[in-house]
Design an enzyme around this catalytic site. Structure first.
Site, mmCIF file in Angstrom:
data_model
loop_
_atom_site.group_PDB
_atom_site.id
_atom_site.type_symbol
_atom_site.label_atom_id
_atom_site.label_comp_id
_atom_site.label_asym_id
_atom_site.label_seq_id
_atom_site.Cartn_x
_atom_site.Cartn_y
_atom_site.Cartn_z
ATOM 1 N N ASP A 114 -6.583 -6.979 -5.368
ATOM 2 C CA ASP A 114 -6.431 -5.844 -6.236
ATOM 3 C C ASP A 114 -6.262 -6.439 -7.683
ATOM 4 O O ASP A 114 -6.743 -5.693 -8.692
ATOM 5 C CB ASP A 114 -4.993 -5.141 -5.973
ATOM 6 C CG ASP A 114 -4.978 -4.070 -5.001
ATOM 7 O OD1 ASP A 114 -6.082 -3.581 -4.894
ATOM 8 O OD2 ASP A 114 -3.711 -3.417 -4.579
ATOM 9 N N HIS A 145 -53.997 16.585 -1.440
ATOM 10 C CA HIS A 145 -53.750 15.296 -1.577
ATOM 11 C C HIS A 145 -54.952 14.509 -1.045
ATOM 12 O O HIS A 145 -55.346 13.377 -1.906
ATOM 13 C CB HIS A 145 -52.508 14.885 -0.684
ATOM 14 C CG HIS A 145 -51.171 15.367 -1.067
ATOM 15 N ND1 HIS A 145 -50.783 16.488 -1.379
ATOM 16 C CD2 HIS A 145 -50.276 14.311 -1.523
ATOM 17 C CE1 HIS A 145 -49.565 16.612 -1.725
ATOM 18 N NE2 HIS A 145 -49.169 15.223 -1.739
ATOM 19 N N GLN A 189 0.943 -0.971 0.198
ATOM 20 C CA GLN A 189 0.028 -0.051 -0.087
ATOM 21 C C GLN A 189 0.896 1.244 0.046
ATOM 22 O O GLN A 189 0.320 2.168 -0.665
ATOM 23 C CB GLN A 189 -0.858 0.047 1.288
ATOM 24 C CG GLN A 189 -2.148 -0.768 1.279
ATOM 25 C CD GLN A 189 -2.783 -1.146 -0.222
ATOM 26 O OE1 GLN A 189 -3.536 -0.011 -0.441
ATOM 27 N NE2 GLN A 189 -2.862 -1.881 -0.882
ATOM 28 N N HIS A 206 1.890 2.955 -3.232
ATOM 29 C CA HIS A 206 0.963 3.631 -4.110
ATOM 30 C C HIS A 206 1.136 5.112 -3.993
ATOM 31 O O HIS A 206 1.141 5.853 -5.131
ATOM 32 C CB HIS A 206 -0.649 3.317 -3.517
ATOM 33 C CG HIS A 206 -1.360 2.284 -4.107
ATOM 34 N ND1 HIS A 206 -1.474 2.280 -5.312
ATOM 35 C CD2 HIS A 206 -1.775 0.949 -3.524
ATOM 36 C CE1 HIS A 206 -2.420 0.996 -5.552
ATOM 37 N NE2 HIS A 206 -2.361 0.477 -4.434
ATOM 38 N N GLU A 243 -10.015 0.890 4.497
ATOM 39 C CA GLU A 243 -10.284 0.343 3.105
ATOM 40 C C GLU A 243 -9.898 -1.093 2.920
ATOM 41 O O GLU A 243 -10.627 -1.983 2.349
ATOM 42 C CB GLU A 243 -9.315 1.089 2.121
ATOM 43 C CG GLU A 243 -9.430 0.683 0.472
ATOM 44 C CD GLU A 243 -8.575 1.568 -0.436
ATOM 45 O OE1 GLU A 243 -8.704 1.492 -1.530
ATOM 46 O OE2 GLU A 243 -7.784 2.150 0.306
ATOM 47 N N HIS A 244 -8.745 -1.687 3.096
ATOM 48 C CA HIS A 244 -8.243 -2.830 3.198
ATOM 49 C C HIS A 244 -7.964 -3.505 4.453
ATOM 50 O O HIS A 244 -7.299 -2.636 5.413
ATOM 51 C CB HIS A 244 -7.061 -3.221 2.434
ATOM 52 C CG HIS A 244 -7.124 -2.433 1.078
ATOM 53 N ND1 HIS A 244 -6.398 -1.181 0.747
ATOM 54 C CD2 HIS A 244 -7.714 -3.096 -0.097
ATOM 55 C CE1 HIS A 244 -6.830 -1.004 -0.562
ATOM 56 N NE2 HIS A 244 -7.455 -1.993 -1.188
#
Length: 425
Positions: free
Chosen positions: A355, A414, A253, A256, A321-322
């Site tokens: 991934d 209505h 990670q 990235h 996230e992970h």
């Protein structure tokens, strides 16, 4: 290098530090969107020359460029992309939904239609983050949902081309048209349309801070998938975990983005130190070692907890996230996970498997938003229409109740719209 903490010594907000910027991104993006909306293709050509340092003759990728991309990619790579596509289809086809129709004894009919969106725009990052896997992850669920037109945008390289593997992935995934544009200007083009770029109903895919802000600003004109931030991983591990594996997964990670966050939560002081040592050993041999080191030093950390149960409490609070659960019996803890985008179970399930190849989606909510949002799925590419039918007698039987509720809310028209049908009875 990486900081090691006891859980009771660290502020919860600091466990995963969210990156910030001092740039006035909002006004910059607003100006770009306005410019593209008014000048169309000319603005896109100008921004591509300004930001991507290339003067294009045409915005759209040609069929010959795609054909040439296949000649430049190895058979092994093409086959790997095709097998990944198969796995993505096998997983995501389970998400397909049908409409329903309920017929009641009184003659009333209630139902729901499920329809694909008419068109979708996929943003694929360029430069150091040009990923063919993202093309597959975004386009294939859309194709399964039945979206008839998928438009892809991605920034060109300085020679005016697109990475061959990205073009191959686009054809394999079923993308219909591809344009050499990136940044906030690409989001604006997909939202409002230009002379060349068709407008779409939804924009998906990750990008930098300018892309994310552009998606935020155009939401309402079009739908979007999510506002994605820097990538995150949280690993839960115990004394039986392999420190080399854990360090490698953290670095997967960290490479990235300098703003990516890699956190280990462990019950073992010994493992914490061994992982720290492994990070120092593995970092220098990475191709993206400079990026990974800055990420680890600024946003990485190791936290020592008293038990796996306490580690899970940390995970549920942070909603990463992970989330990797690197223990011998990971399924013992799966039901206790409430907040995480994608969970990887056991010591032989690195996040990279998700991934690229397993079939689960890697377009995921970040920044703690997994508390209330989900991974990209077929559901993101459909809309639902509900319908109702009542017979005269069925409506008559409930008309007084409708009127009662309408008058309670002060909405006499209505009530009248129901009661008028029975005034002569």
């Amino acid at each position: 290098m990486i900081k090691i903490y006891n859980y009771n010594e660290i502020n919860q907000d600091e466990i995963i530090r969210r990156s910030k910027t001092d740039i006035d991104v909002g006004s910059i993006v607003s100006d770009i969107i306005s410019d593209v909306r008014s000048r169309g293709d000319k603005a896109l050509f100008d921004y591509t020359e300004r930001f991507d340092k290339v003067k294009l003759k045409a915005l759209e990728v040609t069929q010959s460029e795609i054909d040439n991309a296949f000649s430049l990619c190895s058979d092994e790579l093409i086959n790997a992309l095709k097998e990944a596509k198969h796995n993505i289809i096998e997983y995501h086809k389970n998400q397909l939904k049908d409409g329903f129709c309920v017929r009641k004894e009184n003659g009333a009919v209630l139902g729901q239609k499920v329809l694909p969106l008419k068109s979708v725009g996929i943003y694929v990052p360029g430069g150091t983050a040009s990923y063919p896997s993202s093309v597959l992850m975004n386009a294939i669920p859309a194709k399964l949902a039945g979206v008839p037109e998928i438009i892809m945008v991605t920034p060109p390289s300085k020679d005016g081309g697109i990475k061959p593997s990205v073009l191959c992935a686009a054809r394999i995934a079923g993308v219909d048209r591809i344009f050499k544009i990136g940044g906030a200007q690409a989001v604006a083009a997909l939202t409002f349309g230009t002379e060349s770029v068709p407008k779409v109903f939804k924009i998906i895919g990750p990008g930098n801070i300018f892309v994310s802000e552009a998606k935020r600003q155009v939401f309402g004109q079009v739908d979007i998938d999510m506002i994605a931030g820097p990538s995150e991983i949280l690993i839960i591990a115990d004394e039986g975990s392999n420190p080399a594996y854990v360090a490698a997964d953290m670095l997967s990670q960290a490479e990235h983005d300098k703003l990516a966050s890699s956190v280990l939560v462990t019950t073992s002081k010994n493992l914490a130190q061994e992982v720290s040592n492994e990070l120092e050993r593995q970092l220098p041999i990475l191709d993206r070692s400079e990026i990974a080191r800055e990420s680890i030093e600024n946003y990485g950390k190791i936290i020592i907890v008293s038990s796996i149960e306490e580690a899970i409490e940390v995970a549920n609070e942070l909603a990463p996230e992970h989330l990797e659960i690197c223990v011998d019996k990971p399924f013992d803890y799966l039901d206790k996970i409430e907040n995480a985008a994608s969970v990887f179970l056991g010591n032989n399930t690195p996040e990279a498997l998700g991934d690229y190849f397993a079939g689960t989606n890697h377009t995921l909510p970040t920044g703690g938003t997994a508390k209330f949002s989900s991974p990209l799925s077929v559901d993101d590419f459909i809309k639902k229409i509900q319908y109702t039918y009542y017979t005269h007698d069925a409506l008559h039987a409930v008309s007084d109740k409708i009127a009662l509720l309408a008058f309670e809310e002060g909405l006499g028209a209505h009530a009248k719209s129901t009661l008028i049908r029975f005034e002569n009875e």
